[in-house]
Design a protein around this motif. Structure first.
Motif, short mmCIF file in Angstrom:
data_model
loop_
_atom_site.label_atom_id
_atom_site.label_comp_id
_atom_site.label_asym_id
_atom_site.label_seq_id
_atom_site.Cartn_x
_atom_site.Cartn_y
_atom_site.Cartn_z
N UNK A 307 5.96 49.41 47.81
CA UNK A 307 5.06 48.61 46.95
C UNK A 307 5.84 47.67 46.02
N UNK A 308 5.69 47.86 44.71
CA UNK A 308 6.21 46.89 43.77
C UNK A 308 7.71 46.65 43.89
N UNK A 309 8.10 45.39 43.99
CA UNK A 309 9.51 44.98 43.98
C UNK A 309 9.78 44.19 42.71
N UNK A 310 10.91 44.48 42.07
CA UNK A 310 11.29 43.76 40.86
C UNK A 310 12.81 43.68 40.80
N UNK A 311 13.34 42.67 40.12
CA UNK A 311 14.77 42.38 40.15
C UNK A 311 15.40 42.59 38.78
N UNK A 312 16.40 43.47 38.73
CA UNK A 312 17.23 43.68 37.55
C UNK A 312 18.39 42.69 37.65
N UNK A 313 18.41 41.69 36.77
CA UNK A 313 19.40 40.63 36.84
C UNK A 313 20.46 40.80 35.76
N UNK A 314 21.72 40.61 36.15
CA UNK A 314 22.82 40.57 35.20
C UNK A 314 23.37 39.15 35.14
N UNK A 315 23.90 38.73 33.99
CA UNK A 315 24.35 37.33 33.83
C UNK A 315 25.42 36.91 34.82
N UNK A 316 26.25 37.86 35.28
CA UNK A 316 27.34 37.50 36.19
C UNK A 316 26.91 37.45 37.65
N UNK A 317 25.60 37.63 37.89
CA UNK A 317 25.09 37.58 39.25
C UNK A 317 24.90 38.93 39.90
N UNK A 318 25.45 39.99 39.27
CA UNK A 318 25.21 41.34 39.79
C UNK A 318 23.80 41.78 39.43
N UNK A 319 23.43 42.93 39.90
CA UNK A 319 22.10 43.45 39.58
C UNK A 319 21.55 44.26 40.72
N UNK A 335 21.51 47.02 45.94
CA UNK A 335 22.40 46.01 45.38
C UNK A 335 21.77 44.63 45.56
N UNK A 336 21.84 43.82 44.51
CA UNK A 336 21.27 42.47 44.56
C UNK A 336 22.05 41.55 45.49
N UNK A 337 23.33 41.85 45.72
CA UNK A 337 24.20 40.95 46.47
C UNK A 337 23.86 40.95 47.96
N UNK A 338 23.51 39.77 48.48
CA UNK A 338 23.26 39.64 49.92
C UNK A 338 24.54 39.88 50.70
N UNK A 343 23.00 46.81 49.79
CA UNK A 343 23.31 48.22 49.97
C UNK A 343 22.49 49.10 49.04
N UNK A 344 22.02 50.22 49.55
CA UNK A 344 21.26 51.19 48.76
C UNK A 344 22.18 51.83 47.73
N UNK A 345 21.71 51.94 46.47
CA UNK A 345 22.54 52.44 45.39
C UNK A 345 22.03 53.73 44.76
#
Length: 420
Positions: A307-319, A335-338, A343-345
């Protein structure tokens, strides 16, 4: 405190997933006539840049319309969904909400909330005005906007209409879009938001993309998830990574897809639900599916529906990408990085803080904001829908009222425990 598990640990024992607890919750919404047919679904967090402590949570309540809460989870404003055009037509039903910062309008830039009105197959746009603390949202939708997917009211009444929603501002062109999914279909639509001369906002559909409805399994069989006849596996939860223009879309009975937000690239299945590949037979008498033997082709972290998807963003592009695993009341973290192939964390649950402040079950929507929000949430906020509020309230007929709401969770606990 939250402590994330490795994929191996999480897959080995779901019961060991760590638990976080909410610090507050909204007043319960009731999906019955007395409660205005209000059913909590999807939240969004608007940050007041001038005064972060006066930020807002904007959330959908389906036929109950839109709710606006302060950071104490107190109701600030309630906006009704539109009435049906005629007595036998479908009423307005607000499903998902997302935000746009600095949308261009004929009267200047504005922060807005964009809502999918499933009942009328339209998008609704609300200006956010912090100078009006008691009534911060104003509807600025062009009255002449067209249905997103339907050709007329008869099709709208069938409710194969605008469902999931995510907004996107294309950095290369400066244009603003919404990605909209279609209920009971696999279709996604890219819709551009455009200002009108009168100060309202309209939209136009740019293109569509259809995700698969059936899948070839490793044993050579073709599989589709069991559903009511005529229904296809729909998408609801969606979010766009603004740094890369990447759309993540949760196809409820399938898994999480990754693709370009402009809908011009080939979708990639990031992860599957556990039930992927499991045969089923629909029973019209019970309106339920009877599952067959699991062939073992599904994933290890998500239980349908995703269901709900949401993005935890860090200033350096990680998240991290958060996903609600509705079938087992957990949340999965990717992991936010394509470049890391998302990768599952790890994962976590939202549990009860006390006898009166319960956790989150059967979660539909979620929103995370990694930014200071005054003294109440100095390290950010996670808001999740709770599909089963307790304590239960009798309905006067021997049962209980269907109650839902939203939980507010201190994101600082997540950051500290995960070492982000």
């Amino acid at each position: 405190m939250l402590a994330f598990l490795t994929p191996a640990q999480a897959g080995a024992d779901e019961g060991t997933l760590p638990t976080v607890t909410p610090v507050s919750e909204t007043t319960a919404l009731y999906d019955d006539e007395a409660g205005g047919n209000s059913d909590a679904d999807d939240p969004a967090i608007w940050r007041n840049a001038a005064d972060p402590g006066r930020s807002l949570v904007i959330a959908t309540a389906k036929e109950g319309g839109l709710r606006v809460y302060d950071l104490g989870a107190r109701l600030v404003q309630s906006l009704p969904s539109p009435r049906p055009p005629a007595e036998d037509d479908a009423p307005g039903r607000y499903n998902n909400v997302d935000l746009v910062t600095g949308l261009r309008t004929s009267t200047g830039r504005a922060d807005v909330a964009v809502v999918s009105d499933r009942g009328n197959d339209r998008l609704r746009i609300y200006r956010i005005d912090p100078s009006k603390p008691a009534r911060p949202l104003t509807d600025i939708t062009d009255p002449a906007v067209a249905p997103v997917f339907s050709t007329g009211q008869a099709e709208i009444n069938d409710q194969r209409t605008a469902y999931g929603l995510a907004t996107w501002q294309d950095k290369s062109s400066g244009r603003t879009y919404a990605l909209v999914s279609q209920r009971e279909r696999t279709r996604l639509a890219l819709v551009e938001l455009k200002p009108t001369a009168s100060g309202t906002v309209t939209y136009r559909k740019i293109r569509t993309l259809d995700l698969p409805a059936s899948f070839r399994l490793p044993n050579g069989a073709t599989w589709s998830p069991c559903a009511e006849p005529g229904e296809l596996p729909q998408v609801e939860g969606m979010v766009v990574d603004p740094a890369t223009g990447t759309l993540y879309a949760g196809q409820e009975d399938i898994g999480i897809w990754r693709m370009g937000a402009d809908l011009t690239t080939q979708p990639v299945l990031v992860d599957k639900v556990r039930e992927y590949g499991v045969p089923g037979v629909y029973d019209e008498a019970t309106e339920e599916c009877t599952a067959g033997a699991d062939p073992g082709y599904g994933g290890e972290r998500l239980s349908a529906d995703v269901e709900g998807l949401t993005l935890f963003q860090e200033p350096d592009g990680d998240g991290y990408l958060f996903a609600s695993s509705q079938g087992d009341d957990t949340f999965a973290l990717y992991d936010r990085e394509v470049s890391e192939d998302n990768e599952y964390e790890g994962g976590f649950r939202v549990g009860a803080a006390s006898a009166t402040l319960d956790g989150a079950e059967e979660c539909d929507g979620a929103a995370v904001l990694n930014a200071p929000l005054g003294s109440r949430f100095p390290n950010g906020l996670l808001v999740v829908q709770d599909g089963h509020e307790i304590p239960e309230v009798p309905d006067g007929e021997g049962g209980t009222r269907t109650a839902t709401g939203f939980k507010f969770i201190d994101l600082g606990d997540v950051v500290d425990a995960a070492g982000l």
